[in-house]
Design an enzyme around this catalytic site. Structure first.
Site, mmCIF file in Angstrom:
data_model
loop_
_atom_site.group_PDB
_atom_site.id
_atom_site.type_symbol
_atom_site.label_atom_id
_atom_site.label_comp_id
_atom_site.label_asym_id
_atom_site.label_seq_id
_atom_site.Cartn_x
_atom_site.Cartn_y
_atom_site.Cartn_z
ATOM 1 N N GLN A 46 0.848 -1.192 0.000
ATOM 2 C CA GLN A 46 0.000 0.000 0.000
ATOM 3 C C GLN A 46 0.884 1.243 0.000
ATOM 4 O O GLN A 46 1.692 1.446 0.903
ATOM 5 C CB GLN A 46 -0.931 0.020 1.216
ATOM 6 N N TYR B 8 -5.902 11.138 4.186
ATOM 7 C CA TYR B 8 -4.523 11.414 3.793
ATOM 8 C C TYR B 8 -4.503 12.129 2.441
ATOM 9 O O TYR B 8 -5.541 12.537 1.923
ATOM 10 C CB TYR B 8 -3.708 10.116 3.803
ATOM 11 N N ARG C 168 -7.692 2.173 -2.327
ATOM 12 C CA ARG C 168 -8.504 2.210 -1.116
ATOM 13 C C ARG C 168 -9.173 3.572 -0.994
ATOM 14 O O ARG C 168 -8.515 4.606 -1.110
ATOM 15 C CB ARG C 168 -7.652 1.941 0.125
ATOM 16 N N GLY D 135 -9.026 -6.434 9.846
ATOM 17 C CA GLY D 135 -7.890 -5.751 10.427
ATOM 18 C C GLY D 135 -7.515 -6.283 11.790
ATOM 19 O O GLY D 135 -6.617 -7.114 11.921
ATOM 20 N N ARG D 136 -8.216 -5.836 12.821
ATOM 21 C CA ARG D 136 -7.879 -6.257 14.187
ATOM 22 C C ARG D 136 -7.902 -7.763 14.377
ATOM 23 O O ARG D 136 -7.043 -8.290 15.098
ATOM 24 C CB ARG D 136 -8.797 -5.554 15.183
#
Length: 372
Positions: free
Chosen positions: A99, A186, A233, A323-324
């Site tokens: 990424q 971002y 993404r 993710g987690r």
């Protein structure tokens, strides 16, 4: 076999994946010198059972940084470090995407080369945004982001070139795919959103203009690796770090059309409820994205196995990113396969540190790396 749809093979661009379980990109802040090492080789290698691993966000240049201890891909040493990580994943039969990341205004002079101001589409400070910096005493922690300076129009091609060079280095390192990070407030997301982009040149104003820079980045990456190895993404509707947008769905659907024409492999949609909140996409949004985009759709955001299975069965998405759960369960796919309970992640070890809370979570057989 439990959860049959999640465990079915699928084509994703130029790749064939053994299952539809994606490891989401997870910043873990464990590369003090920005070069992946043996710890990252072990961490990603342990998780090679995923249909696709998406790496932690990786800085494309020194000025792209907003967080210390995060990896880069602009030097020979970084490229060599990532190659060893890729080799570790491939040795266990896995597939991995890199990424590519530029934080834009979510940064501080202490993280930037020569103490310069971070860059953004417009000189607007991100309210509530924190950089992660190293202080004079050697400790590290959060610090409110600096007010950025607006990029000059003639500077933008240089950043596109940074992405191109990063993509070439990723290709040299052997990555199977590249994901362009245009999410989570971002830099590329800052150009897409009305609240952060107040430009009056060809990169601001209309939807087409606000999307121009992110699409130029996608085109540059496609030139290096081919459309079938590129994903992006996005986080429409998310409001973090002071980012707001008056046209989130309109932009997402416009991008779906443009990216379909380019033939990229996937769009990875990170939902507003990624941190466990109640917000999610408006009714009908997933259906409209499915109608407009001809590649694969990956969804991520507080999914468990049952919610993931339901999404796939709805036909609105083809893969689910976790993710987690992947932080604490390196053998997540196998646990899904046999309906085993999941380890709980230790939030105190999410960011920074060493092997604790990183490579020491047990596998089903209580070993630390049954894939070796």
């Amino acid at each position: 076999m439990a959860h049959e749809t999640l465990l079915e093979p699928i084509t994703l661009g130029d790749l064939t994946l053994p299952n539809r379980v994606v490891m989401a990109p997870l910043t873990r802040a464990r590369t003090p010198d920005s070069v992946p090492g043996e710890l990252q080789q072990a961490y990603y290698g342990q998780r090679a059972g995923a249909g696709l691993i998406i790496s932690e966000a990786t800085n494309i240049s020194p000025t792209a940084r907003g967080y210390v201890y995060t990896p880069g891909i602009w030097t020979d040493e970084q490229q060599a470090g990532w190659k060893k990580v890729v080799d570790a994943v491939h040795a266990k039969g896995g597939r991995i995407a890199l990424q590519l990341w530029h934080v834009g205004r979510v940064s501080h002079e202490m993280v930037q080369p020569d103490g310069q101001a971070p860059v953004a589409p417009s000189a607007l400070k991100g309210e509530g945004a924190n950089a992660f910096v190293e202080f004079e005493d050697g400790s590290a922690g959060q610090h409110p982001a600096s007010t950025p300076r607006a990029l000059e129009t003639d500077e933008i091609p240089g950043i596109v070139e940074d992405y191109r060079q990063a993509a070439q280095r990723a290709k040299n390192a052997g990555f199977d795919m590249i994901e362009v990070h245009a999410a989570n407030a971002y830099l590329l997301n800052q150009f897409l959103a009305t609240g952060t982009n107040q430009r009056t040149d060809r990169y601001g104003g209309s939807i087409e203009n606000r999307a121009r820079f992110p699409l130029e980045v996608v085109d540059a990456v496609i030139e290096v690796v081919g459309a079938g190895r590129v994903g992006i993404r996005l986080t429409p509707f998310i409001e973090i770090f002071g980012l707001t947008d008056d046209e989130p769905e309109e932009m997402a659907l416009y991008l779906a059309d443009e990216l379909s024409q380019r033939g990229i492999a996937y769009i990875h949609l990170n939902e507003p409820n990624w941190a466990g909140g109640d917000n999610t996409f408006p009714d009908g949004f997933r259906e409209r994205m499915r109608e407009r985009f001809n590649g694969r759709l990956i969804y991520c955001g507080h999914y468990d196995v049952d919610k993931g299975e339901a999404l796939l069965e709805s036909g609105n998405g083809e893969l689910v990113a976790f993710g987690r759960p992947y932080i604490a369960n390196p053998d997540l796919v196998e646990r899904f396969r046999v309906a085993a309970p999941l380890n709980e992640p230790d939030q105190e070890t999410f960011y920074g540190g060493d092997a604790k809370g990183y490579t020491d979570y047990p596998f089903l057989d209580n070993g630390h790396d049954r894939l070796k």
